[in-house]
Design a protein around this motif. Structure first.
Motif, PDB file in Angstrom:
ATOM      1  N   TRP A   1      51.604 -31.058  21.636  1.00  0.00           N
ATOM      2  CA  TRP A   1      50.471 -31.291  22.528  1.00  0.00           C
ATOM      3  C   TRP A   1      50.658 -30.610  23.876  1.00  0.00           C
ATOM      4  N   ARG A   2      51.880 -30.663  24.441  1.00  0.00           N
ATOM      5  CA  ARG A   2      52.098 -30.122  25.782  1.00  0.00           C
ATOM      6  C   ARG A   2      52.075 -28.608  25.805  1.00  0.00           C
ATOM      7  N   TRP A   3      52.690 -27.951  24.779  1.00  0.00           N
ATOM      8  CA  TRP A   3      52.870 -26.504  24.850  1.00  0.00           C
ATOM      9  C   TRP A   3      51.875 -25.716  23.996  1.00  0.00           C
TER      10      TRP A   3
ATOM     11  N   ARG B   1      42.557 -26.124  27.105  1.00  0.00           N
ATOM     12  CA  ARG B   1      42.116 -25.710  28.436  1.00  0.00           C
ATOM     13  C   ARG B   1      41.541 -24.295  28.415  1.00  0.00           C
TER      14      ARG B   1
ATOM     15  N   SER C   1      54.667 -34.637  20.919  1.00  0.00           N
ATOM     16  CA  SER C   1      54.503 -34.466  22.362  1.00  0.00           C
ATOM     17  C   SER C   1      54.673 -33.007  22.768  1.00  0.00           C
ATOM     18  N   ALA C   2      55.684 -32.324  22.200  1.00  0.00           N
ATOM     19  CA  ALA C   2      55.877 -30.906  22.523  1.00  0.00           C
ATOM     20  C   ALA C   2      54.709 -30.063  22.016  1.00  0.00           C
TER      21      ALA C   2
ATOM     22  N   ALA D   1      47.271 -28.522  24.357  1.00  0.00           N
ATOM     23  CA  ALA D   1      46.687 -28.644  25.693  1.00  0.00           C
ATOM     24  C   ALA D   1      46.346 -27.285  26.293  1.00  0.00           C
TER      25      ALA D   1
END
Length: 294
Positions: free
Chosen positions: A179-181, A188, A176-177, A184
């Motif tokens: 993917w988030r930091w 973008r 999750s970290a 993603a």
């Protein structure tokens, strides 16, 4: 009445007249007698005696030995069979109906109803109701159920909790970290860069290629094409159509008419009136000399 002064029997008079009772007798009308009354008074007509079928020497010779064999062999066997059936019925009546069946019914009542069924009910009450069921209930409630609960608690606390902890904090949280930091923002940024490059390329292509080509098409090629079309129509197409309609077509029709009347019609007349009679006469001459078969 007859000649002797006696009264005649109406049945006899009916029989003598052939059953026709409707005829007048002595000038007076008689009432018709029903056919059933005549049949009841006279009785059925006697049937002629018929000779017995099979009369003769051969029938007499065969009949008496057959009767002797029937009396000597068949009749004793039939009597013996009837005696055996009567003895069988008597033995069945004596042994089964009067002895074995009552004995079996009595044994069934004595053994099953008075002995085995009460013993089974007593054993069921003693063994199941008073011993097995209470012992099983006690073992289930105070032994097996606590052991199962202890095993379930140990499975949850010692196996499932560590597995869930490892999956959550070793696998899911880092992913999750990441993917988030990392993934993603990079995704973008890549999307924004691709979108900017697409906008710039479409703008450059529009100003450098599309608009010049559009201006060239509208300002240069379309007028040139229209001029060429105008010149082609008025210099080539219209004179060619006029020449075809007013020159070549009349000349062709005149040539076709001259050919039809100057060549085709004379050749057709010559062929029909000269060559065909000559050919017919030549065939007749050859056929007359036998040089050509029919």
């Amino acid at each position: 009445m007859n000649a002797n002064g006696d009264r005649e029997d109406p049945s006899q008079s009916t029989a003598m007249t052939g059953g026709d009772s409707s005829r007048p007798s002595g000038g007076s009308l008689q009432r018709p007698v029903p056919a059933w009354q005549v049949y009841a008074e006279q009785g059925p007509a006697p049937q002629p005696e018929r000779p017995e079928s099979g009369d003769g020497c051969l029938y007499s010779v065969v009949r008496w030995p057959a009767r002797i064999i029937a009396v000597v062999v068949v009749v004793p066997l039939r009597l013996l069979w009837e005696l055996v059936k009567a003895i069988g019925r008597g033995v069945r009546l004596l042994l089964w109906d009067w002895f074995l069946r009552p004995v079996l019914i009595g044994l069934k009542i004595a053994l099953w109803d008075w002995f085995l069924r009460p013993i089974g009910k007593g054993l069921k009450i003693l063994v199941w109701d008073w011993f097995l069921y209470p012992v099983g209930l006690f073992v289930w409630r105070w032994v097996l159920l606590p052991i199962g609960r202890a095993i379930a608690w140990a499975w949850v606390r010692l196996v499932m909790v560590p597995i869930v902890f490892l999956v959550r904090y070793v696998l899911l949280v880092p992913l999750s970290a990441l993917w988030r930091w990392v993934l993603a923002p990079v995704g973008r940024a890549v999307v924004q860069a691709l979108r900017f490059a697409w906008d710039v390329s479409t703008t450059v292509f529009t100003f450098l290629v599309v608009r010049p080509l559009s201006w060239l098409w509208r300002a240069v090629l379309v007028p040139i094409g229209r001029g060429i079309a105008f010149v082609w129509r008025h210099v080539v197409v219209v004179p060619a159509v006029w020449a075809w309609n007013h020159v070549f077509a009349p000349i062709g029709r005149a040539i076709r008419a001259v050919w039809r009347f100057a060549v085709v019609a004379p050749m057709r007349w010559v062929g029909r009136n000269v060559f065909r009679p000559i050919g017919t006469a030549g065939r007749e001459v050859l056929r007359a000399f036998g040089l050509k078969k029919r």
